[in-house]
Design a protein around this motif. Sequence first.
Motif, PDB file in Angstrom:
ATOM      1  N   LEU A  37       0.812  -1.212   0.000  1.00 29.97           N
ATOM      2  CA  LEU A  37       0.000   0.000   0.000  1.00 29.97           C
ATOM      3  C   LEU A  37       0.850   1.268   0.000  1.00 29.97           C
ATOM      4  O   LEU A  37       0.424   2.310  -0.498  1.00 29.97           O
ATOM      5  CB  LEU A  37      -0.917  -0.002   1.231  1.00 29.97           C
ATOM      6  N   ALA A  38       2.071   1.172   0.536  1.00 31.51           N
ATOM      7  CA  ALA A  38       2.905   2.363   0.660  1.00 31.51           C
ATOM      8  C   ALA A  38       4.227   2.252  -0.084  1.00 31.51           C
ATOM      9  O   ALA A  38       4.518   3.042  -0.989  1.00 31.51           O
ATOM     10  CB  ALA A  38       3.171   2.646   2.146  1.00 31.51           C
ATOM     11  N   TYR A  39       5.047   1.270   0.279  1.00 32.10           N
ATOM     12  CA  TYR A  39       6.417   1.206  -0.212  1.00 32.10           C
ATOM     13  C   TYR A  39       6.491   1.009  -1.727  1.00 32.10           C
ATOM     14  O   TYR A  39       7.210   1.733  -2.426  1.00 32.10           O
ATOM     15  CB  TYR A  39       7.145   0.074   0.510  1.00 32.10           C
ATOM     16  N   ILE A  40       5.740   0.064  -2.247  1.00 33.93           N
ATOM     17  CA  ILE A  40       5.780  -0.184  -3.688  1.00 33.93           C
ATOM     18  C   ILE A  40       5.175   0.972  -4.489  1.00 33.93           C
ATOM     19  O   ILE A  40       5.775   1.410  -5.490  1.00 33.93           O
ATOM     20  CB  ILE A  40       5.095  -1.522  -4.033  1.00 33.93           C
ATOM     21  N   PRO A  41       4.022   1.520  -4.094  1.00 32.15           N
ATOM     22  CA  PRO A  41       3.485   2.669  -4.853  1.00 32.15           C
ATOM     23  C   PRO A  41       4.415   3.882  -4.887  1.00 32.15           C
ATOM     24  O   PRO A  41       4.570   4.504  -5.940  1.00 32.15           O
ATOM     25  CB  PRO A  41       2.176   2.994  -4.113  1.00 32.15           C
ATOM     26  N   VAL A  42       5.051   4.230  -3.751  1.00 33.23           N
ATOM     27  CA  VAL A  42       5.935   5.408  -3.782  1.00 33.23           C
ATOM     28  C   VAL A  42       7.203   5.108  -4.579  1.00 33.23           C
ATOM     29  O   VAL A  42       7.790   6.013  -5.184  1.00 33.23           O
ATOM     30  CB  VAL A  42       6.282   5.917  -2.365  1.00 33.23           C
ATOM     31  N   THR A  43       7.614   3.837  -4.607  1.00 32.70           N
ATOM     32  CA  THR A  43       8.766   3.466  -5.432  1.00 32.70           C
ATOM     33  C   THR A  43       8.428   3.606  -6.915  1.00 32.70           C
ATOM     34  O   THR A  43       9.234   4.127  -7.701  1.00 32.70           O
ATOM     35  CB  THR A  43       9.209   2.029  -5.127  1.00 32.70           C
ATOM     36  N   LYS A  44       7.244   3.168  -7.303  1.00 35.46           N
ATOM     37  CA  LYS A  44       6.809   3.327  -8.697  1.00 35.46           C
ATOM     38  C   LYS A  44       6.707   4.808  -9.063  1.00 35.46           C
ATOM     39  O   LYS A  44       7.073   5.205 -10.174  1.00 35.46           O
ATOM     40  CB  LYS A  44       5.464   2.630  -8.910  1.00 35.46           C
ATOM     41  N   TRP A  45       6.217   5.614  -8.141  1.00 34.60           N
ATOM     42  CA  TRP A  45       6.122   7.060  -8.380  1.00 34.60           C
ATOM     43  C   TRP A  45       7.520   7.667  -8.537  1.00 34.60           C
ATOM     44  O   TRP A  45       7.746   8.498  -9.413  1.00 34.60           O
ATOM     45  CB  TRP A  45       5.366   7.700  -7.229  1.00 34.60           C
ATOM     46  N   LEU A  46       8.443   7.228  -7.687  1.00 33.43           N
ATOM     47  CA  LEU A  46       9.826   7.710  -7.789  1.00 33.43           C
ATOM     48  C   LEU A  46      10.420   7.375  -9.145  1.00 33.43           C
ATOM     49  O   LEU A  46      11.002   8.246  -9.817  1.00 33.43           O
ATOM     50  CB  LEU A  46      10.674   7.082  -6.687  1.00 33.43           C
ATOM     51  N   PHE A  47      10.289   6.135  -9.576  1.00 32.51           N
ATOM     52  CA  PHE A  47      10.874   5.716 -10.847  1.00 32.51           C
ATOM     53  C   PHE A  47      10.215   6.421 -12.025  1.00 32.51           C
ATOM     54  O   PHE A  47      10.873   6.726 -13.026  1.00 32.51           O
ATOM     55  CB  PHE A  47      10.773   4.202 -11.002  1.00 32.51           C
ATOM     56  N   PHE A  48       8.912   6.676 -11.919  1.00 35.72           N
ATOM     57  CA  PHE A  48       8.209   7.431 -12.971  1.00 35.72           C
ATOM     58  C   PHE A  48       8.782   8.837 -13.085  1.00 35.72           C
ATOM     59  O   PHE A  48       9.081   9.313 -14.196  1.00 35.72           O
ATOM     60  CB  PHE A  48       6.711   7.483 -12.654  1.00 35.72           C
ATOM     61  N   CYS A  49       8.949   9.506 -11.956  1.00 36.36           N
ATOM     62  CA  CYS A  49       9.461  10.879 -11.960  1.00 36.36           C
ATOM     63  C   CYS A  49      10.915  10.938 -12.404  1.00 36.36           C
ATOM     64  O   CYS A  49      11.319  11.848 -13.138  1.00 36.36           O
ATOM     65  CB  CYS A  49       9.300  11.505 -10.574  1.00 36.36           C
ATOM     66  N   LEU A  50      11.708   9.966 -11.960  1.00 37.54           N
ATOM     67  CA  LEU A  50      13.105   9.935 -12.389  1.00 37.54           C
ATOM     68  C   LEU A  50      13.203   9.761 -13.905  1.00 37.54           C
ATOM     69  O   LEU A  50      13.995  10.433 -14.567  1.00 37.54           O
ATOM     70  CB  LEU A  50      13.847   8.795 -11.683  1.00 37.54           C
ATOM     71  N   LYS A  51      12.380   8.881 -14.449  1.00 37.88           N
ATOM     72  CA  LYS A  51      12.446   8.596 -15.881  1.00 37.88           C
ATOM     73  C   LYS A  51      11.942   9.771 -16.720  1.00 37.88           C
ATOM     74  O   LYS A  51      12.572  10.146 -17.715  1.00 37.88           O
ATOM     75  CB  LYS A  51      11.636   7.339 -16.199  1.00 37.88           C
ATOM     76  N   HIS A  52      10.809  10.356 -16.325  1.00 39.58           N
ATOM     77  CA  HIS A  52      10.160  11.337 -17.187  1.00 39.58           C
ATOM     78  C   HIS A  52      10.618  12.777 -16.933  1.00 39.58           C
ATOM     79  O   HIS A  52      10.480  13.624 -17.831  1.00 39.58           O
ATOM     80  CB  HIS A  52       8.646  11.230 -17.036  1.00 39.58           C
ATOM     81  N   PHE A  53      11.139  13.047 -15.753  1.00 38.31           N
ATOM     82  CA  PHE A  53      11.579  14.416 -15.464  1.00 38.31           C
ATOM     83  C   PHE A  53      13.097  14.546 -15.383  1.00 38.31           C
ATOM     84  O   PHE A  53      13.667  15.502 -15.898  1.00 38.31           O
ATOM     85  CB  PHE A  53      10.929  14.921 -14.173  1.00 38.31           C
ATOM     86  N   ALA A  54      13.743  13.568 -14.729  1.00 43.71           N
ATOM     87  CA  ALA A  54      15.205  13.634 -14.600  1.00 43.71           C
ATOM     88  C   ALA A  54      15.916  12.820 -15.675  1.00 43.71           C
ATOM     89  O   ALA A  54      17.142  12.839 -15.762  1.00 43.71           O
ATOM     90  CB  ALA A  54      15.628  13.141 -13.211  1.00 43.71           C
ATOM     91  N   LYS A  55      15.147  12.085 -16.500  1.00 49.86           N
ATOM     92  CA  LYS A  55      15.700  11.254 -17.576  1.00 49.86           C
ATOM     93  C   LYS A  55      16.669  10.197 -17.025  1.00 49.86           C
ATOM     94  O   LYS A  55      17.704   9.907 -17.624  1.00 49.86           O
ATOM     95  CB  LYS A  55      16.409  12.120 -18.634  1.00 49.86           C
TER      96      LYS A  55
END
Length: 227
Positions: A37-55
Amino acid sequence: MIRSILFNFIFWPIFILYLTLLYPIIYFSSAKTTLHLAYIPVTKWLFFCLKHFAKIDYKILNKNKIPEGQIIIGCNHQSAWETFVFSMLFDNLVPVVKKELLKKPIAGIYMKRLECIPVDRESPVKAIKTLIKYSKEAYAKGKSILIFPNGTRASDEEHTEYKSGIYAIYRSLGIPVVPAHVNSGKYWPRNSFKKNPGTIILDFKDHIYPGLSKDEFFKEFEEKLLN
């Protein structure tokens, strides 16, 4: 720098808001519920932001080398990235963390619910005893252990002495250790606002069998980790 600003401006507010809103539920939740409910969703959000904003993207290499059954994963520590990624790869892994993190107002509850193993770095003898105690409890529940033997974030060029905690667990549990090497510091540098575009590599190495002496263990661990 623009990409780094975008990442921090978008990732952190939603990260903090989500965990804050979820806090009342997590306070009464199990480790499994907290993970999904917490750890995996925030990890997916982190990886999404790293990929799409920080490349910044990532690759996982040689996961097939990991033996079946319970293990100890010993990973070098270069940035915050590797404190998240393992939640995506394993659902029965207990991390070893600094004791003071469990005292943080919100993050501390999440770490307690995830059954993280606390280590008091200011008291080495007590730390080893506590580490063995909690590791045995985790092992009895069918869990594997994740530990960062450096004890602090450091690049490959910075020689840091491995802490004895990983060997203490290895000796007391008698299970294989899987060295894992990450190069995240190149793209998410320690204590740096700026993120550098590229691909983070997490590379699992051949495991170390139980039964080695302390000197033999650390010699083999370092050779496998860095090669």
